[in-house]
Scaffold this motif. Structure first.
Motif, PDB file in Angstrom:
ATOM      1  N   LEU A   1      -1.752  -6.590  10.590  1.00 17.93           N
ATOM      2  CA  LEU A   1      -2.804  -5.577  10.750  1.00 17.93           C
ATOM      3  C   LEU A   1      -3.002  -4.720   9.488  1.00 17.93           C
ATOM      4  N   PRO A   2      -1.933  -4.429   8.717  1.00 18.78           N
ATOM      5  CA  PRO A   2      -2.137  -3.623   7.499  1.00 18.78           C
ATOM      6  C   PRO A   2      -2.838  -4.383   6.357  1.00 18.78           C
ATOM      7  N   ILE A   3      -2.900  -5.714   6.448  1.00 16.63           N
ATOM      8  CA  ILE A   3      -3.465  -6.514   5.358  1.00 16.63           C
ATOM      9  C   ILE A   3      -4.955  -6.726   5.599  1.00 16.63           C
ATOM     10  N   LYS A   4      -5.733  -6.690   4.526  1.00 18.50           N
ATOM     11  CA  LYS A   4      -7.183  -6.839   4.640  1.00 18.50           C
ATOM     12  C   LYS A   4      -7.687  -8.054   3.858  1.00 18.50           C
ATOM     13  N   ASN A   5      -8.934  -8.420   4.145  1.00 14.94           N
ATOM     14  CA  ASN A   5      -9.686  -9.426   3.393  1.00 14.94           C
ATOM     15  C   ASN A   5      -9.035 -10.809   3.431  1.00 14.94           C
ATOM     16  N   ASP A   6      -9.277 -11.602   2.368  1.00 12.53           N
ATOM     17  CA  ASP A   6      -8.840 -12.996   2.359  1.00 12.53           C
ATOM     18  C   ASP A   6      -7.320 -13.147   2.304  1.00 12.53           C
ATOM     19  N   LYS A   7      -6.632 -12.132   1.795  1.00 12.49           N
ATOM     20  CA  LYS A   7      -5.169 -12.215   1.751  1.00 12.49           C
ATOM     21  C   LYS A   7      -4.592 -12.305   3.168  1.00 12.49           C
TER      22      LYS A   7
ATOM     23  N   TYR B   1       1.831 -11.553  -9.951  1.00 11.98           N
ATOM     24  CA  TYR B   1       1.782 -10.935  -8.624  1.00 11.98           C
ATOM     25  C   TYR B   1       3.016 -10.085  -8.325  1.00 11.98           C
ATOM     26  N   VAL B   2       3.779  -9.780  -9.339  1.00 15.64           N
ATOM     27  CA  VAL B   2       5.030  -9.025  -9.145  1.00 15.64           C
ATOM     28  C   VAL B   2       4.784  -7.665  -8.494  1.00 15.64           C
ATOM     29  N   LYS B   3       3.664  -7.022  -8.804  1.00 18.30           N
ATOM     30  CA  LYS B   3       3.383  -5.668  -8.293  1.00 18.30           C
ATOM     31  C   LYS B   3       2.545  -5.675  -7.005  1.00 18.30           C
ATOM     32  N   ASP B   4       2.283  -6.831  -6.454  1.00 18.82           N
ATOM     33  CA  ASP B   4       1.472  -6.921  -5.238  1.00 18.82           C
ATOM     34  C   ASP B   4       2.382  -6.824  -4.013  1.00 18.82           C
ATOM     35  N   TRP B   5       2.340  -5.686  -3.312  1.00 23.72           N
ATOM     36  CA  TRP B   5       3.244  -5.445  -2.179  1.00 23.72           C
ATOM     37  C   TRP B   5       3.018  -6.430  -1.032  1.00 23.72           C
ATOM     38  N   THR B   6       1.811  -6.950  -0.911  1.00 23.64           N
ATOM     39  CA  THR B   6       1.532  -7.869   0.198  1.00 23.64           C
ATOM     40  C   THR B   6       2.327  -9.170   0.073  1.00 23.64           C
ATOM     41  N   ILE B   7       2.653  -9.551  -1.163  1.00 25.55           N
ATOM     42  CA  ILE B   7       3.488 -10.741  -1.371  1.00 25.55           C
ATOM     43  C   ILE B   7       4.848 -10.547  -0.714  1.00 25.55           C
ATOM     44  N   TYR B   8       5.475  -9.404  -0.991  1.00 26.99           N
ATOM     45  CA  TYR B   8       6.802  -9.121  -0.453  1.00 26.99           C
ATOM     46  C   TYR B   8       6.759  -8.983   1.072  1.00 26.99           C
ATOM     47  N   TYR B   9       5.734  -8.303   1.548  1.00 26.78           N
ATOM     48  CA  TYR B   9       5.574  -8.122   2.991  1.00 26.78           C
ATOM     49  C   TYR B   9       5.363  -9.476   3.669  1.00 26.78           C
ATOM     50  N   GLY B  10       4.534 -10.308   3.046  1.00 27.33           N
ATOM     51  CA  GLY B  10       4.260 -11.629   3.601  1.00 27.33           C
ATOM     52  C   GLY B  10       5.499 -12.505   3.647  1.00 27.33           C
TER      53      GLY B  10
END
Length: 307
Positions: free
Chosen positions: A89-95, A220-229
């Motif tokens: 739910l916290p993630i938006k768009n195509d990600k 993508y090191v600074k992309d928090w959605t990667i870690y969350y995913g």
């Protein structure tokens, strides 16, 4: 189950991945060659491995577990879809599309079957094949809808035809027929089928190594959605399914197989469809690559919990 054997098996696969990385860096395994290897894996080696898994003597408990695996697999996919929707739910768009697909569709062929084979042998592949049957059906229906949006009537018919003609589905159907009928195949055929299927693990890991060597993860090191995913995919969702097995007080090879499959990394189809439909294709490649790499650790730890 000797856990040192499991650890050794997983890290053997990891070593083969490194060989794949080396092969790509040295231009031995080019993009074109890797595409050919993927075709060999999906169209030939994996179906033979699945079919070979049905070619041994069964007792009634195994036949019962096959039926149980059908129910557990359906339940697992329902749980994965529902849990993923809530967790993302916290993630938006195509990600969000990429991560949801990755959560639901796991790497059964490249990683799941080789690991199952190292733990349970042919019996594990039988149960894994049932789980994989639902993967094939859903990836070409629900999975395509996620990326594309919807189907028209003509497209739906084509996708259903693809499902029915998928080599892995055909292998499962033939294997079930052999199992139910009790037909004994000649030794030369048995040997040939098993030898062809035996290349699945090595081929899978070489392909993954080639894919990993191409991905620029540092972007993508600074992309928090990667870690969350990654945490969602490799830890939270498999644990939810594991707790479900505790809730129903079930512990068997069939349900353990489903749990193990659910703990696998994101399917390569995550990246393939992202590229086909132009939805965050680099992001998808990172998710597939990193979950694959880290799964060699998380799956090993997870197996120590459930076995």
């Amino acid at each position: 189950m000797n856990l040192s054997v499991i650890t050794e098996s997983v890290f053997t696969l990891f070593f083969i991945i490194l060989v794949g990385v080396y092969g790509n860096r040295k231009k031995i395994i080019t993009a074109q060659i890797n595409k050919g290897l993927i075709d060999i894996l999906i169209q030939i080696a994996l179906p033979f491995m699945i079919f070979a898994s049905f070619l041994f003597t069964y007792d009634e408990s195994i036949k019962t577990n096959v039926i149980k695996t059908l129910y557990y697999s359906i339940a697992a996919y329902i749980i994965m879809v529902a849990a993923s929707h809530l967790l993302l739910l916290p993630i938006k768009n195509d990600k969000k599309i990429i991560l949801h697909f990755a959560n639901v569709f796991v790497n059964t062929g490249y990683v799941g079957f080789p690991i199952l084979n190292s733990i349970y042998g042919s019996e594990g592949i039988v149960y894994g094949s049932i789980f994989n049957m639902f993967f094939v059906i859903l990836v070409w229906t629900y999975g395509i809808i996620l990326y594309k949006g919807d189907f028209n009537k003509k497209e739906l018919g084509l996708e259903i035809r693809k499902i029915l003609l998928n080599p892995s589905i055909i292998a499962v159907c033939l294997g079930l027929m052999i199992m139910i009928s009790g037909i004994q195949l000649p030794g030369v055929i048995l040997s040939s089928v098993r030898n062809i299927g035996s290349i699945t693990g090595t081929l899978s890991m070489l392909i993954i190594g080639t894919i990993l060597s191409e991905v620029k993860i540092k972007n993508y090191v600074k992309d928090w959605t990667i870690y969350y995913g990654i945490v969602t995919k490799l830890i939270i969702i498999p644990m939810i399914i594991y707790f479900f097995s505790i809730l129903i007080d079930e512990s068997s090879k069939s349900i353990n197989t489903v749990i193990i499959m659910a703990a696998m990394p994101a399917s390569a189809m995550t990246s393939i469809l992202a590229e086909q439909y132009n939805k965050e294709k680099d992001y998808a490649a990172v998710i597939v690559s990193v979950t694959t790499l880290l799964s060699l650790v998380t799956v090993t730890l997870f197996l120590k919990v459930i076995l």
